[in-house]
Design an enzyme around this catalytic site. Structure first.
Site, PDB file in Angstrom:
ATOM      1  N   SER A   1       0.855  -1.183   0.000  1.00 50.89           N
ATOM      2  CA  SER A   1       0.000   0.000   0.000  1.00 50.89           C
ATOM      3  C   SER A   1       0.886   1.227   0.000  1.00 50.89           C
ATOM      4  CB  SER A   1      -0.909   0.046   1.237  1.00 50.89           C
ATOM      5  OG  SER A   1      -1.956  -0.874   1.140  1.00 50.89           O
TER       6      SER A   1
ATOM      7  N   GLU B   1      -1.457  18.991  -5.602  1.00 55.38           N
ATOM      8  CA  GLU B   1      -2.772  19.010  -6.247  1.00 55.38           C
ATOM      9  C   GLU B   1      -3.696  17.908  -5.720  1.00 55.38           C
ATOM     10  OE1 GLU B   1       0.171  18.687  -7.716  1.00 55.38           O
ATOM     11  OE2 GLU B   1       0.534  20.614  -8.693  1.00 55.38           O
ATOM     12  N   SER B   2      -3.315  17.140  -4.743  1.00 60.78           N
ATOM     13  CA  SER B   2      -4.117  16.140  -4.014  1.00 60.78           C
ATOM     14  C   SER B   2      -3.306  14.855  -3.745  1.00 60.78           C
ATOM     15  CB  SER B   2      -5.470  15.832  -4.640  1.00 60.78           C
ATOM     16  OG  SER B   2      -6.374  16.911  -4.406  1.00 60.78           O
TER      17      SER B   2
ATOM     18  N   HIS C   1      -2.761   0.160  -4.093  1.00 63.46           N
ATOM     19  CA  HIS C   1      -2.921  -0.977  -3.190  1.00 63.46           C
ATOM     20  C   HIS C   1      -2.886  -2.223  -4.061  1.00 63.46           C
ATOM     21  CE1 HIS C   1      -3.940   1.940  -0.222  1.00 63.46           C
ATOM     22  NE2 HIS C   1      -4.763   2.467  -1.101  1.00 63.46           N
TER      23      HIS C   1
ATOM     24  N   CYS D   1      -6.508  18.375  -8.457  1.00 58.70           N
ATOM     25  CA  CYS D   1      -7.359  19.553  -8.584  1.00 58.70           C
ATOM     26  C   CYS D   1      -6.596  20.615  -9.363  1.00 58.70           C
ATOM     27  CB  CYS D   1      -7.830  20.061  -7.229  1.00 58.70           C
ATOM     28  SG  CYS D   1      -6.532  20.376  -6.053  1.00 58.70           S
TER      29      CYS D   1
END
Lengths: 131, 131
Positions: free
Chosen positions: A55, A62-63, A68, A83
């Site tokens: 993971s 930007e985020s 996973h 974003c």
């Protein structure tokens, strides 16, 4: 309708079992994917599990991107959330699909934070498949 | 059909503008949400942006929680992704909704990594609203 963020949900089946169990390789390619999208990398956290699976998340200005892996099923769940207009999350998705040796990719797009054009109300619309 | 992971997509409108601009508060409540879900926290990464907005991710042994805030729109995008049967992601979602002072929450569920019961093939089904 103006979405504040674009969220690509990657359902990646039939991936290379060895590659998706290699935490160092995965860290490298998710960071590469962030850069391919034109994003600015701020941090990362990756973990390998026993007997198998990885993971990891890469935080970008930007985020984020997350991954996973389930090597036992040749399956990977990944998310690319950006974003602003300066990123191209589809480029990150294409890099991940290629580097993971994925033979059955599914990519779904979620619009996050949909604003009505008058700025007074929000809305949601269904996910769209983009690849 | 057996899903490997449950992914809650939270579209949180009409949140408390001050609370969702406080990076330390947000770090605390996302970690609390992970614990409320019964998850094991492995790491976190939070960033505050100028003039406003926070992005953060908490990595858990069972996948991750993420949050992205737009105080200027009283809007928060959050994700709670867990795998295995030991977690209750809905409990995390409820805690976030409550602590963010969210008056218009939308929670959508994505099944990630759907396996056919014979274990031979995967499938996808549409998102379901759960709250």
């Amino acid at each position: 309708m103006n979405a504040l963020g674009k969220h690509l949900v990657l359902e990646l089946k039939d991936c290379n079992k060895e590659v998706i169990n290699d935490v160092n390789f995965l860290r490298d390619i998710v960071i590469s994917a962030a850069k391919e999208a034109g994003a600015t990398v701020l941090g990362e956290s990756f973990h390998r599990f026993e007997p198998h699976g990885v993971s990891g998340v890469v935080i970008i200005a930007e985020s984020y991107l997350s991954i996973h892996t389930w090597p036992e099923y040749s399956y990977v769940a990944a998310d690319v959330f950006t974003c602003g207009d300066s990123c191209c999350p589809e480029a990150a998705a294409q890099l991940l699909i290629r580097e993971l040796g994925c033979k059955s990719p599914g990519v779904f797009e979620l619009k996050r934070g949909l604003l009505a054009t008058n700025g007074e109300e929000y809305g949601n619309r269904p996910a769209q498949m983009v690849i």
